[in-house]
Design a protein around this motif. Structure first.
Motif, mmCIF file in Angstrom:
data_model
loop_
_atom_site.group_PDB
_atom_site.id
_atom_site.type_symbol
_atom_site.label_atom_id
_atom_site.label_comp_id
_atom_site.label_asym_id
_atom_site.label_seq_id
_atom_site.Cartn_x
_atom_site.Cartn_y
_atom_site.Cartn_z
ATOM 1 N N ALA A 29 0.767 -1.330 -0.113
ATOM 2 C CA ALA A 29 -0.044 -0.025 -0.069
ATOM 3 C C ALA A 29 0.912 1.348 -0.025
ATOM 4 O O ALA A 29 0.666 2.326 -0.676
ATOM 5 C CB ALA A 29 -0.756 0.098 1.213
ATOM 6 N N GLU A 30 2.012 1.135 0.758
ATOM 7 C CA GLU A 30 2.913 2.233 0.824
ATOM 8 C C GLU A 30 3.498 2.708 -0.540
ATOM 9 O O GLU A 30 3.584 3.769 -0.979
ATOM 10 C CB GLU A 30 4.083 2.214 1.934
ATOM 11 N N ARG A 33 1.053 4.399 -2.728
ATOM 12 C CA ARG A 33 0.699 5.526 -2.657
ATOM 13 C C ARG A 33 1.862 6.344 -3.243
ATOM 14 O O ARG A 33 1.503 7.537 -3.819
ATOM 15 C CB ARG A 33 0.744 5.964 -1.128
ATOM 16 N N SER A 57 -4.463 2.544 -1.479
ATOM 17 C CA SER A 57 -4.330 1.831 0.037
ATOM 18 C C SER A 57 -5.676 0.930 0.090
ATOM 19 O O SER A 57 -5.431 -0.203 0.483
ATOM 20 C CB SER A 57 -4.343 2.834 0.938
ATOM 21 N N GLU A 58 -6.851 1.345 0.011
ATOM 22 C CA GLU A 58 -7.843 0.520 0.258
ATOM 23 C C GLU A 58 -8.231 -0.532 -0.698
ATOM 24 O O GLU A 58 -8.131 -1.606 -0.369
ATOM 25 C CB GLU A 58 -9.268 1.340 0.091
#
Length: 148
Positions: A29-30, A33, A57-58
């Protein structure tokens, strides 16, 4: 921790897109982003970064939680001049996203509700042949403002 192996070099014309495959794990997720920040920066769409980063992220969290996949592909694109699309491709075509209610005491289960609230639209596309898809892409789109 997995990192972007190459810098984002998204095209700024046509229908540009950037995608890369990463492990299906929470730390991706990082990376997603960062991919969103870099691609939207190339397109001078910094005003969409926060929403697009939240969405990716979701989507990563949903893939990690709901699929048995070992890897996922993160996608950031401009399908049209007026839309930005972020998505996650996994190899679990039979596990489809479902927008459902979350109870007040639930500690999770609000990802798609959040995406539905902030995205202009969202959905999924099966990948592969219609009879035997090998995977799916769950995506969400944000509208690019006319004054950009």
């Amino acid at each position: 921790m997995t990192r972007l192996s190459t810098a984002v070099q998204a095209a700024s014309v046509g229908h540009p897109a950037y995608s890369q495959t990463f492990p299906c794990e929470p730390s991706t997720a990082e990376i997603g982003r960062k991919l969103v920040r870099d691609a939207l920066g190339v397109w001078h769409l910094d005003n969409l970064v926060d929403l697009a980063a939240l969405i990716i992220s979701e989507l990563v969290a949903n893939a990690v939680r709901h699929t048995p996949c070992h890897s996922i592909r993160l996608v950031v694109g401009r399908p049209t001049e007026t839309r930005v699309r972020v998505g996650v491709v996994d190899r679990a075509p039979s596990i489809l996203p479902v927008l459902g209610p979350a109870n007040g005491n639930d500690e999770s289960g609000r990802g798609l509700l959040l995406i539905d609230a902030v995205a202009d639209r969202w959905g999924y596309d099966l990948r592969g042949s219609g009879r035997r898809p090998w995977g799916k892409e769950v995506w969400a789109e944000l509208r690019v403002q006319d004054d950009e």
